[in-house]
Scaffold this active site. Sequence first.
Site, PDB file in Angstrom:
ATOM      1  N   LYS A  82     -40.980  20.341 104.857  1.00  0.00           N
ATOM      2  CA  LYS A  82     -39.530  20.153 104.855  1.00  0.00           C
ATOM      3  C   LYS A  82     -39.098  19.508 103.548  1.00  0.00           C
ATOM      4  O   LYS A  82     -39.770  18.595 103.042  1.00  0.00           O
ATOM      5  CB  LYS A  82     -39.142  19.286 106.051  1.00  0.00           C
ATOM      6  CG  LYS A  82     -37.649  19.156 106.294  1.00  0.00           C
ATOM      7  CD  LYS A  82     -37.401  18.442 107.614  1.00  0.00           C
ATOM      8  CE  LYS A  82     -35.936  18.223 107.910  1.00  0.00           C
ATOM      9  NZ  LYS A  82     -35.714  17.594 109.228  1.00  0.00           N
ATOM     10  N   SER A 160     -32.231  19.911 111.952  1.00  0.00           N
ATOM     11  CA  SER A 160     -32.358  19.730 110.504  1.00  0.00           C
ATOM     12  C   SER A 160     -33.628  20.362 109.953  1.00  0.00           C
ATOM     13  O   SER A 160     -33.703  20.710 108.788  1.00  0.00           O
ATOM     14  CB  SER A 160     -32.292  18.242 110.146  1.00  0.00           C
ATOM     15  OG  SER A 160     -33.425  17.541 110.569  1.00  0.00           O
ATOM     16  N   SER A 184     -34.806  17.376 116.037  1.00  0.00           N
ATOM     17  CA  SER A 184     -34.996  18.303 114.931  1.00  0.00           C
ATOM     18  C   SER A 184     -36.407  18.865 114.793  1.00  0.00           C
ATOM     19  O   SER A 184     -36.691  19.602 113.849  1.00  0.00           O
ATOM     20  CB  SER A 184     -34.552  17.658 113.616  1.00  0.00           C
ATOM     21  OG  SER A 184     -33.158  17.497 113.619  1.00  0.00           O
TER      22      SER A 184
END
Length: 467
Positions: A82, A160, A184
């Site tokens: 990420k 997210s 998330s």
Amino acid sequence: MLSEDVLFLPVIELAKRIRAQRLSPVELTESYLERSRDVGPNLNAYATLTPELALKQAHAAEKEIAAGKYRGPLHGIPYAAKDLLAVKGYPTTWGAKPYIDQRFDYDATVIRKLESAGAVLLGKAAMIELAGGMGYRYASASASGPAKNPWNTDYWTCGSSSGSAAITGAGLAAFAIGTETWGSIICPAGFCGLSGLRPTYGRVSRYGAMALSYTMDKIGPIARSADDCDLVLKAISGHDSRDLGSLPESSAKYTGAEGANGRLRMGWLVNQWKEISPDVNTAAMAARQVLEKSASVHLSNVSLPEGPWEAAAGVIISVEGASAFRKLIESGRVAELNDPLGQIGGYMNEEISAGDFILAQRIRTVLQSKMDELFTKVDVLATPSLPVTASKLDANLDLALTFADPIGGIGNFCGLPAISVPCGFGQYGLPVSLQFIGRTLDDAKVVQAARVFQAQTDWHKKHPKLS
């Protein structure tokens, strides 16, 4: 390029082939990179590809393995991280335009640990701007655009960690690293039919990761199976003195679910979702029947304690987020965010009183005691991951995802481990998922529950067909 049959294999199977030198880490990396270039842009899956780094790491892994220096099951396995995790020399944009050129001269601890395990970094996964720290109403709240669900590209991946799920779900990497402050990891794994593990708070170092909520942020894997999540968590867990929320090594280090044996006392939550869509309920009830028939599970109905848990957790996130992004708010550059709510959310969060914040912390203490009491009766909790399938890509999330989420608030407020695993399909060919939640530090029991379910089903072996 290697076939989809290979690229969608779980880590545990790829590792066997790599160790036996029946699969080349270089060829696997090149194939994932090619697929990422071909398919990734259509899904808005990546913020940045790192091909030079990936091929360097893949060649090094191949040489080491050929020389008999095998580091373990992640050696030569390509993954994505990420884009809130620092990778030296590459952009780390936090998904937001104000940070589009941001670079760090060091690696996040998770990146270092995966490099030490021999994993190969393909690139940085797209994400919602600031991990949703200022609030957002639309999937387009990202500098990379809305991440599209590989099962149906008219729909969103969720949360997210949106790009992490798109990458894993589309077979662009063997696994991806996501983060969760509230939903998330569980939500994107749930919407995309993947296995996503949220570890116990403090088990994985957040050094080098963007901060949103200092007391609720967690880092974990989004992969194809509970077994894969288990492997990744073993590699990335452990104490880190540079993260003030890091647990002592004796607690932080995860040794795996191999020792988690015996019959699980499982509590099916009857008051998690006030309303649930019929297609989700059908799949969930079928999953419950699988668990009820398992000799490894004793299933009973249980209820969550009633209280203002979600509101209190929301106060904590809002206040800590306003603190984390104070400079952005005060500079006015928050107006550069894509989402209309995100542009004003920070100012709203700054208006929360100190009294409300302290009260929320006191409520957290009460809740932790109540959850400890519940876990004297059961080992793990079970419930559908979401009461609906994925939302439309252009939906107003304030209207599409209006449901309360008690266990999401409770689980993150108390730092509890959880895993989401697929359990069927609903309308429009979209996945339905089940989640298991455990007591603090009982990550192994959470994985054990998921393994029991996946040993009797094959939902986790299915993948979308993408050109």
